[in-house]
Scaffold this motif. Structure first.
Motif, mmCIF file in Angstrom:
data_model
loop_
_atom_site.group_PDB
_atom_site.id
_atom_site.type_symbol
_atom_site.label_atom_id
_atom_site.label_comp_id
_atom_site.label_asym_id
_atom_site.label_seq_id
_atom_site.Cartn_x
_atom_site.Cartn_y
_atom_site.Cartn_z
ATOM 1 N N LYS A 1 -7.622 4.580 -22.298
ATOM 2 C CA LYS A 1 -7.961 5.998 -22.232
ATOM 3 C C LYS A 1 -9.382 6.182 -22.753
ATOM 4 O O LYS A 1 -9.680 5.859 -23.902
ATOM 5 C CB LYS A 1 -6.970 6.819 -23.060
ATOM 6 N N ARG A 2 -10.259 6.693 -21.894
ATOM 7 C CA ARG A 2 -11.674 6.825 -22.236
ATOM 8 C C ARG A 2 -12.047 8.281 -22.489
ATOM 9 O O ARG A 2 -11.446 9.200 -21.941
ATOM 10 C CB ARG A 2 -12.557 6.286 -21.094
ATOM 11 N N PHE A 3 -13.061 8.478 -23.312
ATOM 12 C CA PHE A 3 -13.632 9.808 -23.514
ATOM 13 C C PHE A 3 -15.090 9.660 -23.907
ATOM 14 O O PHE A 3 -15.419 9.018 -24.905
ATOM 15 C CB PHE A 3 -12.891 10.582 -24.606
ATOM 16 N N GLN A 4 -15.952 10.233 -23.090
ATOM 17 C CA GLN A 4 -17.377 10.294 -23.399
ATOM 18 C C GLN A 4 -17.846 11.667 -22.940
ATOM 19 O O GLN A 4 -17.919 11.940 -21.743
ATOM 20 C CB GLN A 4 -18.141 9.170 -22.695
ATOM 21 N N ALA A 5 -18.123 12.539 -23.900
ATOM 22 C CA ALA A 5 -18.392 13.950 -23.604
ATOM 23 C C ALA A 5 -19.522 14.134 -22.602
ATOM 24 O O ALA A 5 -19.470 15.016 -21.740
ATOM 25 C CB ALA A 5 -18.700 14.698 -24.894
ATOM 26 N N GLU A 6 -20.538 13.274 -22.687
ATOM 27 C CA GLU A 6 -21.688 13.440 -21.802
ATOM 28 C C GLU A 6 -21.385 13.007 -20.368
ATOM 29 O O GLU A 6 -22.096 13.379 -19.431
ATOM 30 C CB GLU A 6 -22.897 12.651 -22.339
ATOM 31 N N ARG A 7 -20.319 12.241 -20.193
ATOM 32 C CA ARG A 7 -19.987 11.730 -18.861
ATOM 33 C C ARG A 7 -18.824 12.485 -18.228
ATOM 34 O O ARG A 7 -18.904 12.895 -17.069
ATOM 35 C CB ARG A 7 -19.648 10.238 -18.956
ATOM 36 N N GLU A 8 -17.733 12.651 -18.972
ATOM 37 C CA GLU A 8 -16.541 13.310 -18.431
ATOM 38 C C GLU A 8 -15.783 13.972 -19.579
ATOM 39 O O GLU A 8 -15.004 13.319 -20.280
ATOM 40 C CB GLU A 8 -15.655 12.289 -17.723
ATOM 41 N N PRO A 9 -16.003 15.273 -19.807
ATOM 42 C CA PRO A 9 -15.390 15.966 -20.950
ATOM 43 C C PRO A 9 -13.863 15.906 -20.971
ATOM 44 O O PRO A 9 -13.259 16.009 -22.041
ATOM 45 C CB PRO A 9 -15.881 17.412 -20.788
ATOM 46 N N GLN A 10 -13.233 15.758 -19.816
ATOM 47 C CA GLN A 10 -11.772 15.725 -19.763
ATOM 48 C C GLN A 10 -11.198 14.331 -20.015
ATOM 49 O O GLN A 10 -9.992 14.180 -20.197
ATOM 50 C CB GLN A 10 -11.290 16.229 -18.393
ATOM 51 N N GLY A 11 -12.064 13.324 -20.024
ATOM 52 C CA GLY A 11 -11.595 11.960 -20.217
ATOM 53 C C GLY A 11 -11.061 11.340 -18.939
ATOM 54 O O GLY A 11 -10.866 12.026 -17.932
ATOM 55 N N TRP A 12 -10.817 10.047 -18.965
ATOM 56 C CA TRP A 12 -10.302 9.343 -17.795
ATOM 57 C C TRP A 12 -9.664 8.025 -18.235
ATOM 58 O O TRP A 12 -9.733 7.656 -19.409
ATOM 59 C CB TRP A 12 -11.421 9.092 -16.783
ATOM 60 N N ILE A 13 -9.027 7.345 -17.307
ATOM 61 C CA ILE A 13 -8.393 6.054 -17.575
ATOM 62 C C ILE A 13 -9.169 4.963 -16.838
ATOM 63 O O ILE A 13 -9.415 5.068 -15.639
ATOM 64 C CB ILE A 13 -6.920 6.028 -17.104
ATOM 65 N N ASP A 14 -9.559 3.925 -17.563
ATOM 66 C CA ASP A 14 -10.182 2.749 -16.959
ATOM 67 C C ASP A 14 -9.215 1.574 -17.043
ATOM 68 O O ASP A 14 -8.472 1.440 -18.029
ATOM 69 C CB ASP A 14 -11.473 2.377 -17.694
ATOM 70 N N ILE A 15 -9.242 0.733 -16.017
ATOM 71 C CA ILE A 15 -8.377 -0.447 -15.993
ATOM 72 C C ILE A 15 -9.255 -1.698 -16.017
ATOM 73 O O ILE A 15 -10.165 -1.847 -15.199
ATOM 74 C CB ILE A 15 -7.472 -0.451 -14.747
ATOM 75 N N PHE A 16 -8.983 -2.576 -16.969
ATOM 76 C CA PHE A 16 -9.731 -3.825 -17.108
ATOM 77 C C PHE A 16 -8.751 -4.995 -17.077
ATOM 78 O O PHE A 16 -7.648 -4.911 -17.627
ATOM 79 C CB PHE A 16 -10.503 -3.865 -18.430
ATOM 80 N N SER A 17 -9.164 -6.079 -16.458
ATOM 81 C CA SER A 17 -8.342 -7.291 -16.415
ATOM 82 C C SER A 17 -9.181 -8.481 -16.860
ATOM 83 O O SER A 17 -10.387 -8.551 -16.583
ATOM 84 C CB SER A 17 -7.804 -7.532 -15.001
ATOM 85 N N LEU A 18 -8.541 -9.404 -17.554
ATOM 86 C CA LEU A 18 -9.217 -10.636 -17.948
ATOM 87 C C LEU A 18 -8.188 -11.724 -18.178
ATOM 88 O O LEU A 18 -7.005 -11.447 -18.420
ATOM 89 C CB LEU A 18 -10.061 -10.432 -19.206
ATOM 90 N N GLU A 19 -8.643 -12.950 -18.084
ATOM 91 C CA GLU A 19 -7.794 -14.109 -18.362
ATOM 92 C C GLU A 19 -8.037 -14.496 -19.815
ATOM 93 O O GLU A 19 -9.084 -15.052 -20.155
ATOM 94 C CB GLU A 19 -8.161 -15.264 -17.432
ATOM 95 N N PRO A 20 -7.102 -14.190 -20.707
ATOM 96 C CA PRO A 20 -7.356 -14.415 -22.136
ATOM 97 C C PRO A 20 -7.148 -15.868 -22.547
ATOM 98 O O PRO A 20 -6.351 -16.594 -21.951
ATOM 99 C CB PRO A 20 -6.322 -13.514 -22.809
ATOM 100 N N ARG A 21 -7.886 -16.276 -23.561
ATOM 101 C CA ARG A 21 -7.620 -17.572 -24.171
ATOM 102 C C ARG A 21 -6.311 -17.495 -24.948
ATOM 103 O O ARG A 21 -5.913 -16.430 -25.419
ATOM 104 C CB ARG A 21 -8.740 -17.967 -25.142
ATOM 105 N N LYS A 22 -5.661 -18.605 -25.109
ATOM 106 C CA LYS A 22 -4.398 -18.641 -25.833
ATOM 107 C C LYS A 22 -4.621 -18.260 -27.297
ATOM 108 O O LYS A 22 -5.552 -18.736 -27.943
ATOM 109 C CB LYS A 22 -3.783 -20.042 -25.748
ATOM 110 N N GLY A 23 -3.762 -17.371 -27.790
ATOM 111 C CA GLY A 23 -3.777 -17.033 -29.208
ATOM 112 C C GLY A 23 -4.708 -15.911 -29.617
ATOM 113 O O GLY A 23 -4.779 -15.578 -30.799
#
Length: 244
Positions: free
Chosen positions: A7-29
């Protein structure tokens, strides 16, 4: 693959906020904080969150993960791999940017308690001595790292944002029972109000989620008991036979 819905919020960009989706292959642990740092380094440098010690000492990285309020540095990503994890800022605090919240009210209330010993002056050649059993009673309340998790899970804030909160009430009890502190009546006066000990719903969520196993609800119940005993002691003289 680890997928985070943030859940993102940056007043100068989008006062209502938005949802960003990120994916990554994590290292173990790795933990959630490390995953967020990788996203910040490799995918979106504007993603904002707090951290410092990375070892559950500073309390800076508290956030809401899949409905539970946790420290990111103690949340293993292996527990978040089955489905996209939803990451939100700490509840009941104004959001400054993304996962960063304004905790100024939290710390203002903390400072109002004057969270340090108010004892009798001693010389540099003297020490305060404390009974071992009394020290053990105080120990659990010293472990608070002021992370705000107990605020984020406390249902009392849904009713009253002026509520002192579990951390502050636990800290008040810590000094009340310290034999070196001389503020018993003053401390009881601070917490004896609806926004104090009487505002607690006693559902023990703060005890359940505290990363340092501090038991705020236990402290609140003991504060209530001490307040009632103090009130009773003040009226008992007027109930004696000579006052009838």
């Amino acid at each position: 693959m680890l997928t985070l819905k943030i859940k993102r919020f940056q007043a100068e960009r989008e006062p209502q906020g938005w949802i960003d989706i990120f994916s990554l292959e994590p290292r173990k642990g790795i933990n959630l904080l490390e995953a967020l740092l990788r996203i910040q380094d490799e995918q979106d440098g504007t993603l904002s969150f707090r951290y410092s010690c990375r070892g559950a000492v500073c309390g800076s990285c508290a956030m809401k993960v899949n409905g539970n309020v946790v420290l990111a540095c103690r949340t293993h990503v292996e527990d978040l791999m089955e489905k996209p994890a939803f990451i939100e800022p700490l509840p009941y605090f104004p959001v400054l940017r993304d996962l960063m919240v304004d905790m100024s009210t939290f710390f203002t209330r903390y400072r109002e308690l004057e969270p340090y010993l108010h004892g009798e002056p001693v010389s540099s050649h003297q020490e305060y001595f404390m009974d071992e059993d009394k020290r053990k009673e105080i120990d659990p309340y010293i472990n608070c790292i002021l992370c705000g998790i107990c605020f984020g899970v406390c249902p009392a804030f849904e009713r009253d944002l002026q509520y002192l909160g579990p951390a502050m009430l636990a800290k008040a009890y810590r000094f009340l029972i310290d034999p070196r502190d001389k503020r018993s009546e003053e401390i009881l006066k601070i917490v004896d109000r609806q926004a104090g000990v009487w505002g607690c719903n006693t559902v023990f969520r703060c005890v359940k989620f505290c990363p340092k196993e501090v038991p705020p609800t236990h402290a609140i119940l003991k504060l209530r008991e001490k307040i009632l005993k103090h009130r009773l002691s003040s009226i008992l003289p007027f109930l004696s036979p000579r006052h009838k």
